[in-house]
Design a protein around this motif. Structure first.
Motif, short mmCIF file in Angstrom:
data_model
loop_
_atom_site.label_atom_id
_atom_site.label_comp_id
_atom_site.label_asym_id
_atom_site.label_seq_id
_atom_site.Cartn_x
_atom_site.Cartn_y
_atom_site.Cartn_z
N SER A 151 -83.32 63.36 41.47
CA SER A 151 -83.03 62.56 42.58
C SER A 151 -82.45 61.55 41.77
CB SER A 151 -84.52 61.74 42.76
OG SER A 151 -85.26 61.54 41.59
N THR A 152 -82.42 61.23 40.42
CA THR A 152 -81.61 60.21 39.82
C THR A 152 -80.02 60.50 39.51
OG1 THR A 152 -83.48 59.73 38.19
CG2 THR A 152 -81.41 58.99 37.52
N LEU A 153 -79.97 61.78 39.44
CA LEU A 153 -78.61 62.38 39.48
C LEU A 153 -77.84 62.24 40.87
CD1 LEU A 153 -79.03 65.85 37.46
CD2 LEU A 153 -77.68 63.62 36.78
N ARG A 154 -78.59 62.40 41.91
CA ARG A 154 -77.99 62.17 43.31
C ARG A 154 -77.88 60.97 43.43
NH1 ARG A 154 -81.73 66.35 44.36
NH2 ARG A 154 -83.29 65.02 44.96
N LYS A 155 -78.67 60.02 43.06
CA LYS A 155 -78.47 58.40 43.20
C LYS A 155 -77.39 58.19 42.41
CE LYS A 155 -80.77 54.02 42.07
NZ LYS A 155 -82.03 53.53 41.38
N LYS A 156 -77.05 58.41 41.32
CA LYS A 156 -75.97 57.91 40.53
C LYS A 156 -74.78 58.67 41.23
CE LYS A 156 -77.99 55.27 37.71
NZ LYS A 156 -77.96 53.79 37.82
N GLN A 157 -74.72 59.92 41.68
CA GLN A 157 -73.59 60.20 42.11
C GLN A 157 -72.95 59.50 43.36
OE1 GLN A 157 -74.05 64.60 42.88
NE2 GLN A 157 -72.04 64.30 44.46
N LYS A 158 -74.17 58.99 44.27
CA LYS A 158 -73.63 58.47 45.19
C LYS A 158 -72.97 57.07 44.81
CE LYS A 158 -77.02 60.34 48.64
NZ LYS A 158 -78.25 60.12 49.38
N GLU A 159 -73.72 56.50 43.88
CA GLU A 159 -72.67 55.10 43.22
C GLU A 159 -71.63 55.22 42.93
OE1 GLU A 159 -75.72 53.19 40.52
OE2 GLU A 159 -77.25 53.24 41.72
N LEU A 160 -71.28 56.28 41.97
CA LEU A 160 -70.21 56.46 41.25
C LEU A 160 -69.01 57.44 42.19
CD1 LEU A 160 -71.45 57.64 37.79
CD2 LEU A 160 -70.52 55.39 38.43
N ALA A 161 -69.52 57.92 43.18
CA ALA A 161 -68.54 58.68 44.09
C ALA A 161 -67.36 58.02 44.40
CB ALA A 161 -68.98 59.72 44.92
N PRO A 162 -67.67 56.96 45.14
CA PRO A 162 -66.71 55.98 45.59
C PRO A 162 -65.64 55.58 44.54
CG PRO A 162 -68.73 55.51 46.67
CD PRO A 162 -68.99 56.47 45.54
N VAL A 163 -66.17 55.11 43.59
CA VAL A 163 -65.34 54.60 42.41
C VAL A 163 -64.25 55.59 41.93
CG1 VAL A 163 -65.37 53.35 40.07
CG2 VAL A 163 -67.26 52.75 41.64
N ILE A 164 -64.95 56.92 41.67
CA ILE A 164 -63.90 57.81 41.17
C ILE A 164 -62.93 58.32 42.29
CG2 ILE A 164 -63.88 60.23 40.52
CD1 ILE A 164 -66.88 59.73 39.26
N ALA A 220 -58.93 58.29 41.69
CA ALA A 220 -58.04 59.21 42.02
C ALA A 220 -57.13 58.83 43.02
CB ALA A 220 -58.72 60.47 42.34
N GLU A 221 -57.18 58.31 44.01
CA GLU A 221 -56.41 57.70 45.03
C GLU A 221 -55.28 56.81 44.52
OE1 GLU A 221 -58.76 56.54 48.41
OE2 GLU A 221 -58.92 58.30 49.12
N THR A 222 -55.71 56.03 43.65
CA THR A 222 -54.69 55.02 42.98
C THR A 222 -53.80 55.95 42.12
OG1 THR A 222 -56.37 53.35 43.20
CG2 THR A 222 -54.53 52.82 41.66
N SER A 223 -54.30 56.72 41.41
CA SER A 223 -53.57 57.40 40.54
C SER A 223 -52.40 58.17 41.18
CB SER A 223 -54.25 58.15 39.70
OG SER A 223 -53.57 59.18 38.63
N CYS A 224 -52.92 58.89 42.33
CA CYS A 224 -52.01 59.67 43.18
C CYS A 224 -50.91 58.91 43.75
CB CYS A 224 -52.70 60.48 44.13
SG CYS A 224 -53.77 61.93 43.49
N LYS A 225 -51.23 57.45 44.06
CA LYS A 225 -50.36 56.61 44.83
C LYS A 225 -49.34 56.34 43.84
CE LYS A 225 -53.18 55.16 48.82
NZ LYS A 225 -54.02 54.10 49.09
N GLU A 226 -49.75 55.95 42.79
CA GLU A 226 -48.61 55.69 41.59
C GLU A 226 -47.98 56.67 41.13
OE1 GLU A 226 -46.78 53.51 38.64
OE2 GLU A 226 -48.37 52.58 40.12
#
Length: 107
Positions: free
Chosen positions: A26-39, A43-49
C-alpha cells in the motif's frame, strides 16, 4: 513500478537484495501515485527539449528520426503477453528520445 514491469513483490525482492527492509504494498502504491505525475512531466520536458534541439539542427522543417515499439513479455517461467507496450521516437541528429509513450492493447 508499472513502467518497469515490477510489482510490489518484485520491488521488495530487489530491496532485500540491496539489504534494505521491505515496504508495504500500500505504501508503494501511494508513493507511485505521488511520484508518477512528476516523473511523467520530467520525461515530457526532456522529450520536448530533444525535439527542439533536433529541429534546430535539421535541414528541413520536419522532425526526422527512427521509430520503434515493443510489447513486453511477463516472465514467470511461462510465456504471457503483457497488455502494455512502449513506442519511442529517437531523433536522427542527437539520438535522444523525442517522444515516448505507454500504450495498452485493451484500450
Amino acid at each position: 513500478m508499472i513502467n518497469a514491469g515490477m510489482g510490489p513483490s518484485h520491488v521488495n525482492n530487489f530491496l532485500t537484495g540491496c539489504n534494505i527492509p521491505p515496504v508495504a504494498a500500500s505504501t508503494l502504491r501511494k508513493k507511485q501515485k505521488e511520484l508518477a505525475p512528476v516523473i511523467i512531466e520530467a520525461a515530457e520536458t526532456s522529450c520536448k527539449e530533444a525535439q527542439r534541439e533536433e529541429l534546430e539542427c535539421s535541414e528541413s522543417s520536419e522532425l526526422e528520426g527512427s521509430f520503434d515499439a515493443g510489447w513486453q513479455k511477463r516472465g514467470s517461467g511461462w510465456s504471457y503477453n503483457n497488455h502494455t507496450g512502449m513506442p519511442s521516437l529517437i531523433g536522427r541528429q542527437y539520438w535522444e528520445s523525442c517522444r515516448i509513450d505507454v500504450r495498452d492493447q485493451k484500450l
